[in-house]
Scaffold this motif. Structure first.
Motif, PDB file in Angstrom:
ATOM      1  N   GLY A   1       0.814  -1.215   0.000  1.00  0.00           N
ATOM      2  CA  GLY A   1       0.000   0.000   0.000  1.00  0.00           C
ATOM      3  C   GLY A   1       0.840   1.254   0.000  1.00  0.00           C
ATOM      4  O   GLY A   1       0.564   2.219  -0.724  1.00  0.00           O
ATOM      5  N   TRP A   2       1.896   1.266   0.821  1.00  0.00           N
ATOM      6  CA  TRP A   2       2.824   2.409   0.873  1.00  0.00           C
ATOM      7  C   TRP A   2       3.457   2.631  -0.502  1.00  0.00           C
ATOM      8  O   TRP A   2       3.553   3.761  -0.982  1.00  0.00           O
ATOM      9  N   HIS A   3       3.881   1.529  -1.118  1.00  0.00           N
ATOM     10  CA  HIS A   3       4.510   1.616  -2.439  1.00  0.00           C
ATOM     11  C   HIS A   3       3.547   2.210  -3.467  1.00  0.00           C
ATOM     12  O   HIS A   3       3.889   3.140  -4.209  1.00  0.00           O
ATOM     13  N   PHE A   4       2.338   1.700  -3.530  1.00  0.00           N
ATOM     14  CA  PHE A   4       1.340   2.194  -4.475  1.00  0.00           C
ATOM     15  C   PHE A   4       1.051   3.678  -4.227  1.00  0.00           C
ATOM     16  O   PHE A   4       1.032   4.488  -5.157  1.00  0.00           O
ATOM     17  N   MET A   5       0.788   4.025  -2.986  1.00  0.00           N
ATOM     18  CA  MET A   5       0.349   5.378  -2.670  1.00  0.00           C
ATOM     19  C   MET A   5       1.401   6.422  -3.018  1.00  0.00           C
ATOM     20  O   MET A   5       1.108   7.440  -3.640  1.00  0.00           O
ATOM     21  N   PHE A   6       2.651   6.163  -2.667  1.00  0.00           N
ATOM     22  CA  PHE A   6       3.673   7.168  -2.923  1.00  0.00           C
ATOM     23  C   PHE A   6       4.141   7.173  -4.370  1.00  0.00           C
ATOM     24  O   PHE A   6       4.647   8.190  -4.851  1.00  0.00           O
ATOM     25  N   GLU A   7       3.989   6.083  -5.080  1.00  0.00           N
ATOM     26  CA  GLU A   7       4.196   6.119  -6.527  1.00  0.00           C
ATOM     27  C   GLU A   7       3.179   7.065  -7.165  1.00  0.00           C
ATOM     28  O   GLU A   7       3.509   7.871  -8.040  1.00  0.00           O
TER      29      GLU A   7
ATOM     30  N   THR B   1      -3.849  10.208 -16.091  1.00  0.00           N
ATOM     31  CA  THR B   1      -4.473  10.847 -14.931  1.00  0.00           C
ATOM     32  C   THR B   1      -5.185   9.816 -14.059  1.00  0.00           C
ATOM     33  O   THR B   1      -5.075   9.827 -12.825  1.00  0.00           O
ATOM     34  N   PHE B   2      -5.910   8.915 -14.707  1.00  0.00           N
ATOM     35  CA  PHE B   2      -6.600   7.852 -13.958  1.00  0.00           C
ATOM     36  C   PHE B   2      -5.594   6.987 -13.212  1.00  0.00           C
ATOM     37  O   PHE B   2      -5.814   6.613 -12.045  1.00  0.00           O
ATOM     38  N   THR B   3      -4.484   6.655 -13.865  1.00  0.00           N
ATOM     39  CA  THR B   3      -3.475   5.793 -13.251  1.00  0.00           C
ATOM     40  C   THR B   3      -2.898   6.427 -11.993  1.00  0.00           C
ATOM     41  O   THR B   3      -2.734   5.759 -10.963  1.00  0.00           O
ATOM     42  N   MET B   4      -2.577   7.724 -12.067  1.00  0.00           N
ATOM     43  CA  MET B   4      -1.983   8.392 -10.910  1.00  0.00           C
ATOM     44  C   MET B   4      -2.910   8.312  -9.698  1.00  0.00           C
ATOM     45  O   MET B   4      -2.489   7.948  -8.593  1.00  0.00           O
ATOM     46  N   TRP B   5      -4.187   8.651  -9.918  1.00  0.00           N
ATOM     47  CA  TRP B   5      -5.131   8.659  -8.802  1.00  0.00           C
ATOM     48  C   TRP B   5      -5.528   7.242  -8.383  1.00  0.00           C
ATOM     49  O   TRP B   5      -5.809   6.994  -7.208  1.00  0.00           O
ATOM     50  N   PHE B   6      -5.528   6.316  -9.321  1.00  0.00           N
ATOM     51  CA  PHE B   6      -5.798   4.916  -8.971  1.00  0.00           C
ATOM     52  C   PHE B   6      -4.737   4.399  -8.012  1.00  0.00           C
ATOM     53  O   PHE B   6      -5.055   3.713  -7.020  1.00  0.00           O
ATOM     54  N   LEU B   7      -3.474   4.716  -8.290  1.00  0.00           N
ATOM     55  CA  LEU B   7      -2.393   4.266  -7.413  1.00  0.00           C
ATOM     56  C   LEU B   7      -2.541   4.867  -6.018  1.00  0.00           C
ATOM     57  O   LEU B   7      -2.339   4.179  -5.007  1.00  0.00           O
ATOM     58  N   VAL B   8      -2.886   6.154  -5.956  1.00  0.00           N
ATOM     59  CA  VAL B   8      -3.034   6.807  -4.650  1.00  0.00           C
ATOM     60  C   VAL B   8      -4.189   6.184  -3.870  1.00  0.00           C
ATOM     61  O   VAL B   8      -4.053   5.838  -2.685  1.00  0.00           O
ATOM     62  N   VAL B   9      -5.343   6.043  -4.527  1.00  0.00           N
ATOM     63  CA  VAL B   9      -6.530   5.512  -3.844  1.00  0.00           C
ATOM     64  C   VAL B   9      -6.309   4.064  -3.421  1.00  0.00           C
ATOM     65  O   VAL B   9      -6.617   3.670  -2.284  1.00  0.00           O
ATOM     66  N   THR B  10      -5.772   3.252  -4.323  1.00  0.00           N
ATOM     67  CA  THR B  10      -5.527   1.846  -3.996  1.00  0.00           C
ATOM     68  C   THR B  10      -4.534   1.725  -2.847  1.00  0.00           C
ATOM     69  O   THR B  10      -4.744   0.950  -1.899  1.00  0.00           O
ATOM     70  N   GLY B  11      -3.460   2.488  -2.918  1.00  0.00           N
ATOM     71  CA  GLY B  11      -2.470   2.443  -1.844  1.00  0.00           C
ATOM     72  C   GLY B  11      -3.041   2.896  -0.512  1.00  0.00           C
ATOM     73  O   GLY B  11      -2.785   2.281   0.528  1.00  0.00           O
TER      74      GLY B  11
END
Length: 425
Positions: free
Chosen positions: A45-51, A320-330
Protein backbone atom coordinates in the motif's frame (compact mmCIF):
# COMPACT_ATOMS: atom_id res chain seq x y z
CA UNK A 1 14.48 13.08 -2.89
CA UNK A 2 11.66 14.87 -4.77
CA UNK A 3 8.64 14.12 -2.58
CA UNK A 4 5.40 16.14 -2.57
CA UNK A 5 5.09 15.44 1.18
CA UNK A 6 7.49 16.90 3.80
CA UNK A 7 9.90 14.42 5.34
CA UNK A 8 8.51 15.11 8.79
CA UNK A 9 5.06 13.98 7.69
CA UNK A 10 6.54 10.87 6.07
CA UNK A 11 8.41 9.94 9.24
CA UNK A 12 5.29 10.48 11.33
CA UNK A 13 3.22 8.35 8.95
CA UNK A 14 5.80 5.58 8.94
CA UNK A 15 6.03 5.61 12.74
CA UNK A 16 2.23 5.49 13.04
CA UNK A 17 2.07 2.60 10.59
CA UNK A 18 4.65 0.60 12.53
CA UNK A 19 2.85 1.31 15.82
CA UNK A 20 -0.48 0.16 14.35
CA UNK A 21 1.22 -2.99 13.03
CA UNK A 22 2.61 -3.82 16.49
CA UNK A 23 -0.73 -3.19 18.20
CA UNK A 24 -2.62 -5.35 15.68
CA UNK A 25 -0.10 -8.17 16.11
CA UNK A 26 -0.42 -7.94 19.89
CA UNK A 27 -4.20 -8.24 19.62
CA UNK A 28 -3.71 -11.42 17.59
CA UNK A 29 -1.55 -12.98 20.34
CA UNK A 30 1.73 -11.98 18.67
CA UNK A 31 1.11 -14.22 15.68
CA UNK A 32 4.03 -14.15 13.22
CA UNK A 33 1.60 -14.96 10.42
CA UNK A 34 -0.48 -11.89 11.22
CA UNK A 35 2.57 -9.67 11.57
CA UNK A 36 4.13 -10.55 8.22
CA UNK A 37 0.85 -10.57 6.28
CA UNK A 38 -0.06 -7.13 7.62
CA UNK A 39 3.48 -5.89 6.99
CA UNK A 40 3.23 -7.13 3.40
CA UNK A 41 -0.11 -5.37 2.88
CA UNK A 42 1.13 -2.11 4.38
CA UNK A 43 4.35 -2.22 2.36
CA UNK A 44 2.50 -2.71 -0.93
CA UNK A 45 0.00 0.00 0.00
CA UNK A 46 2.82 2.41 0.87
CA UNK A 47 4.51 1.62 -2.44
CA UNK A 48 1.34 2.19 -4.47
CA UNK A 49 0.35 5.38 -2.67
CA UNK A 50 3.67 7.17 -2.92
CA UNK A 51 4.20 6.12 -6.53
CA UNK A 52 0.89 7.84 -7.24
CA UNK A 53 1.80 10.91 -5.16
CA UNK A 54 5.11 11.27 -6.98
CA UNK A 55 3.44 11.09 -10.40
CA UNK A 56 0.81 13.68 -9.42
CA UNK A 57 3.50 15.96 -8.00
CA UNK A 58 5.56 15.73 -11.19
CA UNK A 59 2.62 16.78 -13.37
CA UNK A 60 1.75 19.74 -11.10
CA UNK A 61 5.39 20.89 -11.01
CA UNK A 62 5.66 20.80 -14.79
CA UNK A 63 8.77 20.40 -16.94
CA UNK A 64 11.95 21.80 -15.37
CA UNK A 65 15.64 20.96 -15.53
CA UNK A 66 15.19 18.48 -12.68
CA UNK A 67 11.61 17.32 -13.22
CA UNK A 68 9.89 15.50 -16.06
CA UNK A 69 6.09 15.27 -15.80
CA UNK A 70 4.79 11.73 -15.61
CA UNK A 71 3.63 10.15 -18.82
CA UNK A 72 3.39 6.48 -19.71
CA UNK A 73 3.70 7.26 -23.40
CA UNK A 74 7.41 6.31 -23.79
CA UNK A 75 6.79 3.09 -21.83
CA UNK A 76 3.89 1.97 -24.00
CA UNK A 77 5.38 3.26 -27.23
CA UNK A 78 8.05 0.54 -27.04
CA UNK A 79 5.85 -2.09 -25.40
CA UNK A 80 6.13 -5.39 -27.34
CA UNK A 81 3.51 -7.29 -25.33
CA UNK A 82 -0.02 -8.41 -26.28
CA UNK A 83 -1.64 -5.09 -25.29
CA UNK A 84 1.27 -2.91 -26.42
CA UNK A 85 -0.23 -2.10 -29.82
CA UNK A 86 -3.57 -1.13 -28.31
CA UNK A 87 -1.95 1.14 -25.72
CA UNK A 88 0.21 2.82 -28.36
CA UNK A 89 -2.86 3.90 -30.29
CA UNK A 90 -4.13 5.78 -27.23
CA UNK A 91 -1.31 8.33 -27.50
CA UNK A 92 -1.73 9.32 -31.13
CA UNK A 93 0.72 8.77 -33.95
CA UNK A 94 3.75 11.13 -33.99
CA UNK A 95 5.01 9.48 -37.18
CA UNK A 96 1.85 10.61 -38.98
CA UNK A 97 2.31 14.16 -37.69
CA UNK A 98 5.93 14.15 -38.87
CA UNK A 99 4.96 12.91 -42.34
CA UNK A 100 2.23 15.54 -42.65
CA UNK A 101 3.94 18.57 -41.09
CA UNK A 102 7.72 18.08 -41.04
CA UNK A 103 8.73 16.30 -44.22
CA UNK A 104 9.15 18.62 -47.19
CA UNK A 105 6.57 17.94 -49.93
CA UNK A 106 9.10 18.94 -52.62
CA UNK A 107 12.78 18.22 -53.15
CA UNK A 108 14.45 21.65 -53.05
CA UNK A 109 17.93 22.34 -51.72
CA UNK A 110 18.15 24.87 -48.87
CA UNK A 111 20.32 27.26 -50.91
CA UNK A 112 17.78 27.36 -53.72
CA UNK A 113 14.81 27.63 -51.38
CA UNK A 114 16.33 30.59 -49.53
CA UNK A 115 16.35 32.59 -52.79
CA UNK A 116 12.61 32.17 -53.38
CA UNK A 117 10.15 34.94 -52.56
CA UNK A 118 7.94 34.73 -49.47
CA UNK A 119 4.96 33.88 -51.66
CA UNK A 120 6.78 30.98 -53.33
CA UNK A 121 8.08 29.73 -50.01
CA UNK A 122 4.59 29.90 -48.51
CA UNK A 123 3.23 27.94 -51.48
CA UNK A 124 5.73 25.15 -50.72
CA UNK A 125 4.57 24.88 -47.08
CA UNK A 126 3.27 21.39 -46.13
CA UNK A 127 -0.44 21.15 -46.89
CA UNK A 128 -1.37 20.12 -43.32
CA UNK A 129 0.25 23.28 -41.95
CA UNK A 130 -1.03 25.57 -44.69
CA UNK A 131 -4.57 24.37 -43.96
CA UNK A 132 -4.26 25.76 -40.42
CA UNK A 133 -3.56 29.25 -41.83
CA UNK A 134 -5.86 29.24 -44.84
CA UNK A 135 -9.58 29.65 -44.81
CA UNK A 136 -11.94 32.64 -44.33
CA UNK A 137 -12.34 32.10 -40.58
CA UNK A 138 -8.63 32.43 -39.84
CA UNK A 139 -8.23 35.33 -42.29
CA UNK A 140 -11.09 37.16 -40.60
CA UNK A 141 -9.54 36.68 -37.15
CA UNK A 142 -6.21 37.98 -38.48
CA UNK A 143 -7.93 41.03 -39.96
CA UNK A 144 -9.70 41.76 -36.67
CA UNK A 145 -6.36 41.47 -34.87
CA UNK A 146 -4.75 44.02 -37.22
CA UNK A 147 -7.65 46.45 -36.72
CA UNK A 148 -7.32 46.04 -32.95
CA UNK A 149 -3.62 46.88 -33.26
CA UNK A 150 -4.52 49.99 -35.28
CA UNK A 151 -6.94 51.09 -32.55
CA UNK A 152 -4.24 50.59 -29.90
CA UNK A 153 -1.75 52.58 -31.99
CA UNK A 154 -4.27 55.42 -32.29
CA UNK A 155 -4.95 55.44 -28.54
CA UNK A 156 -1.22 55.35 -27.80
CA UNK A 157 -0.61 58.30 -30.14
CA UNK A 158 -3.35 60.38 -28.49
CA UNK A 159 -2.11 59.55 -25.01
CA UNK A 160 1.47 60.40 -25.92
CA UNK A 161 0.31 63.67 -27.54
CA UNK A 162 -1.60 64.69 -24.42
CA UNK A 163 1.36 64.08 -22.11
CA UNK A 164 3.80 65.79 -24.47
CA UNK A 165 1.58 68.88 -24.81
CA UNK A 166 1.38 69.22 -21.03
CA UNK A 167 5.16 69.22 -20.83
CA UNK A 168 5.73 71.47 -23.86
CA UNK A 169 6.87 75.05 -23.19
CA UNK A 170 6.84 76.74 -26.59
CA UNK A 171 4.40 76.96 -29.47
CA UNK A 172 7.04 75.48 -31.76
CA UNK A 173 7.28 72.36 -29.58
CA UNK A 174 3.50 72.05 -29.50
CA UNK A 175 3.34 72.28 -33.27
CA UNK A 176 5.92 69.49 -33.66
CA UNK A 177 4.07 67.32 -31.17
CA UNK A 178 0.78 67.78 -32.99
CA UNK A 179 2.44 67.04 -36.34
CA UNK A 180 3.96 63.83 -35.01
CA UNK A 181 0.64 62.80 -33.45
CA UNK A 182 -1.20 63.51 -36.72
CA UNK A 183 1.36 61.36 -38.54
CA UNK A 184 0.91 58.52 -36.03
CA UNK A 185 -2.88 58.75 -36.32
CA UNK A 186 -2.64 58.72 -40.09
CA UNK A 187 -0.46 55.59 -39.94
CA UNK A 188 -2.97 53.92 -37.64
CA UNK A 189 -5.83 54.90 -39.93
CA UNK A 190 -3.97 53.53 -42.93
CA UNK A 191 -3.27 50.30 -41.03
CA UNK A 192 -6.95 50.01 -40.22
CA UNK A 193 -7.95 50.61 -43.84
CA UNK A 194 -5.43 48.06 -45.13
CA UNK A 195 -6.08 45.52 -42.37
CA UNK A 196 -7.15 42.79 -44.77
CA UNK A 197 -4.03 43.12 -46.93
CA UNK A 198 -1.74 43.32 -43.89
CA UNK A 199 -3.33 40.21 -42.39
CA UNK A 200 -2.92 38.32 -45.66
CA UNK A 201 0.74 39.36 -45.84
CA UNK A 202 1.37 38.18 -42.29
CA UNK A 203 -0.20 34.83 -43.05
CA UNK A 204 2.06 34.42 -46.08
CA UNK A 205 5.10 35.37 -43.99
CA UNK A 206 4.12 32.86 -41.30
CA UNK A 207 3.76 30.01 -43.80
CA UNK A 208 7.06 31.02 -45.41
CA UNK A 209 8.80 30.98 -42.01
CA UNK A 210 7.55 27.47 -41.34
CA UNK A 211 8.55 26.35 -44.84
CA UNK A 212 12.08 27.69 -44.33
CA UNK A 213 12.41 25.43 -41.29
CA UNK A 214 11.02 22.44 -43.20
CA UNK A 215 13.35 22.96 -46.17
CA UNK A 216 16.46 23.40 -44.03
CA UNK A 217 16.99 27.15 -44.33
CA UNK A 218 16.31 28.27 -40.75
CA UNK A 219 16.90 26.36 -37.53
CA UNK A 220 15.02 26.29 -34.24
CA UNK A 221 16.49 25.78 -30.80
CA UNK A 222 16.29 22.10 -29.93
CA UNK A 223 17.46 19.98 -27.02
CA UNK A 224 19.04 16.69 -27.99
CA UNK A 225 19.89 14.02 -25.42
CA UNK A 226 23.50 13.61 -26.53
CA UNK A 227 24.15 17.39 -26.76
CA UNK A 228 24.54 19.78 -23.81
CA UNK A 229 22.30 22.83 -24.11
CA UNK A 230 20.06 23.82 -27.00
CA UNK A 231 21.24 23.88 -30.61
CA UNK A 232 19.62 25.40 -33.69
CA UNK A 233 18.45 22.54 -35.91
CA UNK A 234 16.38 22.55 -39.08
CA UNK A 235 13.65 20.03 -39.82
CA UNK A 236 15.89 17.96 -42.16
CA UNK A 237 18.52 17.79 -39.42
CA UNK A 238 15.90 16.62 -36.92
CA UNK A 239 14.70 14.00 -39.39
CA UNK A 240 18.29 12.88 -39.96
CA UNK A 241 18.66 12.40 -36.21
CA UNK A 242 15.44 10.36 -36.13
CA UNK A 243 16.72 8.20 -38.99
CA UNK A 244 19.96 7.63 -37.11
CA UNK A 245 18.03 6.55 -34.00
CA UNK A 246 15.94 4.21 -36.17
CA UNK A 247 19.11 2.68 -37.59
CA UNK A 248 20.34 2.10 -34.02
CA UNK A 249 17.11 0.25 -33.22
CA UNK A 250 17.46 -1.88 -36.35
CA UNK A 251 21.08 -2.66 -35.50
CA UNK A 252 20.12 -3.81 -32.00
CA UNK A 253 17.31 -5.95 -33.37
CA UNK A 254 19.66 -7.62 -35.84
CA UNK A 255 22.27 -8.28 -33.14
CA UNK A 256 19.64 -9.67 -30.79
CA UNK A 257 18.27 -11.95 -33.52
CA UNK A 258 21.80 -13.23 -34.10
CA UNK A 259 22.32 -13.83 -30.36
CA UNK A 260 25.14 -11.30 -30.10
CA UNK A 261 25.76 -9.52 -26.81
CA UNK A 262 23.08 -11.39 -24.88
CA UNK A 263 25.37 -13.23 -22.48
CA UNK A 264 24.75 -10.69 -19.71
CA UNK A 265 21.60 -9.11 -21.14
CA UNK A 266 23.65 -6.12 -22.28
CA UNK A 267 22.16 -5.98 -25.78
CA UNK A 268 18.62 -6.26 -24.42
CA UNK A 269 19.17 -3.31 -22.10
CA UNK A 270 20.79 -1.31 -24.86
CA UNK A 271 17.82 -2.16 -27.09
CA UNK A 272 15.41 -0.75 -24.52
CA UNK A 273 17.41 2.46 -24.27
CA UNK A 274 17.68 3.09 -28.02
CA UNK A 275 13.98 2.31 -28.52
CA UNK A 276 13.13 4.82 -25.81
CA UNK A 277 15.38 7.42 -27.45
CA UNK A 278 13.80 6.78 -30.85
CA UNK A 279 10.24 7.05 -29.52
CA UNK A 280 11.09 10.17 -27.50
CA UNK A 281 12.76 11.74 -30.55
CA UNK A 282 9.71 11.18 -32.74
CA UNK A 283 7.32 12.43 -30.07
CA UNK A 284 9.33 15.57 -29.36
CA UNK A 285 9.67 16.40 -33.07
CA UNK A 286 5.91 16.09 -33.58
CA UNK A 287 5.23 18.29 -30.55
CA UNK A 288 7.81 20.87 -31.66
CA UNK A 289 6.22 21.08 -35.10
CA UNK A 290 2.77 21.73 -33.62
CA UNK A 291 4.25 24.24 -31.15
CA UNK A 292 5.92 26.10 -34.03
CA UNK A 293 2.60 26.37 -35.87
CA UNK A 294 0.95 27.78 -32.74
CA UNK A 295 3.82 30.23 -32.25
CA UNK A 296 3.47 31.53 -35.82
CA UNK A 297 -0.29 31.89 -35.44
CA UNK A 298 0.25 34.00 -32.33
CA UNK A 299 2.78 36.16 -34.18
CA UNK A 300 0.09 37.20 -36.67
CA UNK A 301 -1.92 38.95 -33.96
CA UNK A 302 -3.58 38.69 -30.58
CA UNK A 303 -6.37 36.13 -30.19
CA UNK A 304 -5.63 34.61 -33.59
CA UNK A 305 -4.28 31.29 -32.30
CA UNK A 306 -6.88 28.80 -31.01
CA UNK A 307 -7.87 29.68 -27.46
CA UNK A 308 -8.96 26.21 -26.45
CA UNK A 309 -6.24 23.86 -25.26
CA UNK A 310 -5.79 20.77 -27.42
CA UNK A 311 -8.03 17.91 -26.35
CA UNK A 312 -6.39 15.29 -24.19
CA UNK A 313 -5.62 12.01 -25.87
CA UNK A 314 -7.01 8.80 -24.45
CA UNK A 315 -3.54 7.96 -23.20
CA UNK A 316 -3.25 11.24 -21.27
CA UNK A 317 -6.64 10.60 -19.67
CA UNK A 318 -5.46 7.11 -18.70
CA UNK A 319 -2.32 8.64 -17.16
CA UNK A 320 -4.47 10.85 -14.93
CA UNK A 321 -6.60 7.85 -13.96
CA UNK A 322 -3.47 5.79 -13.25
CA UNK A 323 -1.98 8.39 -10.91
CA UNK A 324 -5.13 8.66 -8.80
CA UNK A 325 -5.80 4.92 -8.97
CA UNK A 326 -2.39 4.27 -7.41
CA UNK A 327 -3.03 6.81 -4.65
CA UNK A 328 -6.53 5.51 -3.84
CA UNK A 329 -5.53 1.85 -4.00
CA UNK A 330 -2.47 2.44 -1.84
CA UNK A 331 -4.42 4.49 0.71
CA UNK A 332 -7.14 1.84 0.98
CA UNK A 333 -4.56 -0.92 1.43
CA UNK A 334 -2.86 1.15 4.11
CA UNK A 335 -6.14 1.94 5.84
CA UNK A 336 -7.61 -1.51 5.42
CA UNK A 337 -10.72 -0.27 3.62
CA UNK A 338 -12.34 -2.76 1.20
CA UNK A 339 -8.99 -4.51 1.39
CA UNK A 340 -9.80 -7.61 -0.64
CA UNK A 341 -11.39 -5.58 -3.44
CA UNK A 342 -8.40 -3.24 -3.77
CA UNK A 343 -5.98 -6.19 -3.57
CA UNK A 344 -7.68 -7.64 -6.64
CA UNK A 345 -7.76 -4.22 -8.37
CA UNK A 346 -4.06 -3.68 -7.70
CA UNK A 347 -3.28 -7.17 -8.98
CA UNK A 348 -5.26 -6.46 -12.15
CA UNK A 349 -3.31 -3.24 -12.70
CA UNK A 350 -0.02 -5.13 -12.38
CA UNK A 351 -1.23 -7.81 -14.81
CA UNK A 352 -2.02 -5.11 -17.39
CA UNK A 353 1.44 -3.61 -16.88
CA UNK A 354 3.02 -7.04 -17.32
CA UNK A 355 1.06 -7.72 -20.51
CA UNK A 356 2.46 -4.53 -22.00
CA UNK A 357 6.06 -5.52 -21.23
CA UNK A 358 6.23 -9.27 -20.50
CA UNK A 359 9.52 -10.57 -19.15
CA UNK A 360 9.81 -13.04 -22.01
CA UNK A 361 13.37 -13.90 -23.07
CA UNK A 362 12.65 -13.01 -26.69
CA UNK A 363 11.33 -9.54 -25.79
CA UNK A 364 13.49 -6.51 -24.89
CA UNK A 365 13.46 -5.51 -21.24
CA UNK A 366 11.28 -2.56 -20.20
CA UNK A 367 13.04 0.79 -19.67
CA UNK A 368 15.02 1.14 -16.42
CA UNK A 369 14.65 -2.56 -15.54
CA UNK A 370 16.91 -3.79 -12.75
CA UNK A 371 18.45 -7.22 -13.15
CA UNK A 372 17.57 -9.74 -15.84
CA UNK A 373 14.11 -11.18 -15.16
CA UNK A 374 13.01 -14.21 -17.17
CA UNK A 375 9.22 -14.74 -17.27
CA UNK A 376 8.87 -13.58 -13.64
CA UNK A 377 9.49 -9.94 -12.76
CA UNK A 378 8.60 -7.62 -9.87
CA UNK A 379 5.11 -7.00 -11.21
CA UNK A 380 4.25 -10.70 -11.13
CA UNK A 381 5.68 -11.14 -7.63
CA UNK A 382 3.74 -8.16 -6.28
CA UNK A 383 0.62 -9.34 -8.11
CA UNK A 384 0.82 -12.80 -6.49
CA UNK A 385 1.35 -11.17 -3.09
CA UNK A 386 -1.80 -9.06 -3.55
CA UNK A 387 -3.85 -12.07 -4.62
CA UNK A 388 -2.60 -13.98 -1.56
CA UNK A 389 -3.68 -11.07 0.64
CA UNK A 390 -7.08 -11.03 -1.08
CA UNK A 391 -7.67 -14.55 0.28
CA UNK A 392 -7.29 -13.41 3.90
CA UNK A 393 -9.26 -10.97 6.09
CA UNK A 394 -6.27 -8.72 6.83
CA UNK A 395 -8.53 -5.65 6.77
CA UNK A 396 -10.33 -7.00 9.84
CA UNK A 397 -7.05 -7.55 11.68
CA UNK A 398 -5.97 -3.95 11.06
CA UNK A 399 -8.12 -1.47 9.22
CA UNK A 400 -11.54 0.01 8.60
CA UNK A 401 -12.87 -3.31 7.36
CA UNK A 402 -13.24 -4.37 11.00
CA UNK A 403 -15.64 -1.47 11.58
CA UNK A 404 -17.56 -2.24 8.38
CA UNK A 405 -17.79 -5.89 9.35
CA UNK A 406 -19.19 -5.04 12.77
CA UNK A 407 -21.77 -2.66 11.27
CA UNK A 408 -22.85 -4.96 8.44
CA UNK A 409 -22.36 -8.46 9.87
CA UNK A 410 -22.30 -8.08 13.64
CA UNK A 411 -19.44 -9.01 15.97
CA UNK A 412 -16.62 -10.94 14.34
CA UNK A 413 -15.55 -14.34 15.66
CA UNK A 414 -11.79 -14.46 15.45
CA UNK A 415 -11.37 -17.91 16.94
CA UNK A 416 -11.42 -20.88 14.57
CA UNK A 417 -14.52 -22.99 14.57
CA UNK A 418 -13.93 -26.51 16.01
CA UNK A 419 -16.21 -29.34 14.96
CA UNK A 420 -17.91 -31.11 17.91
CA UNK A 421 -17.80 -34.91 17.96
CA UNK A 422 -21.18 -36.62 18.10
CA UNK A 423 -22.17 -37.89 21.56
CA UNK A 424 -21.92 -41.62 22.11
CA UNK A 425 -25.12 -43.43 22.93
Amino acid sequence: MNSPIPLGVLYAGLAGTLLALIVATAQQKWSCKVFFLLALRLAIGWHFMFEGFHKIHSTHTGPTETNRPFTSEPYFKVAPGPIGEKMRKNFGDPAAVIDAKVRAPQSIKPEAFAKLSDADQAAACPAAVAAEFDGPAFAEKAEVAVKAEAAKDREAAESAEKKALEAAKTDEDRAKIKANADEARAAAQKKDAEAKAIAAKRIVEAKAAYARWVYGVDGRETKIKVITGAVALTAPQRLEHIDWLRSQVTDVQNRTAAGLGNGYGMESKRGSEVRMDYVAGETELAKDAEAFVLELQKSIGDNVAPEAAPAKSVGQTLDTFTMWFLVVTGACLMGGLLTRFFCVMGAGFLVMTYLAHPAFPWYPLPPNTEGNPVFINKNIIECLALLALACLPTGRWLGLDALLYRVCCGRETTEPTVATAPAKV
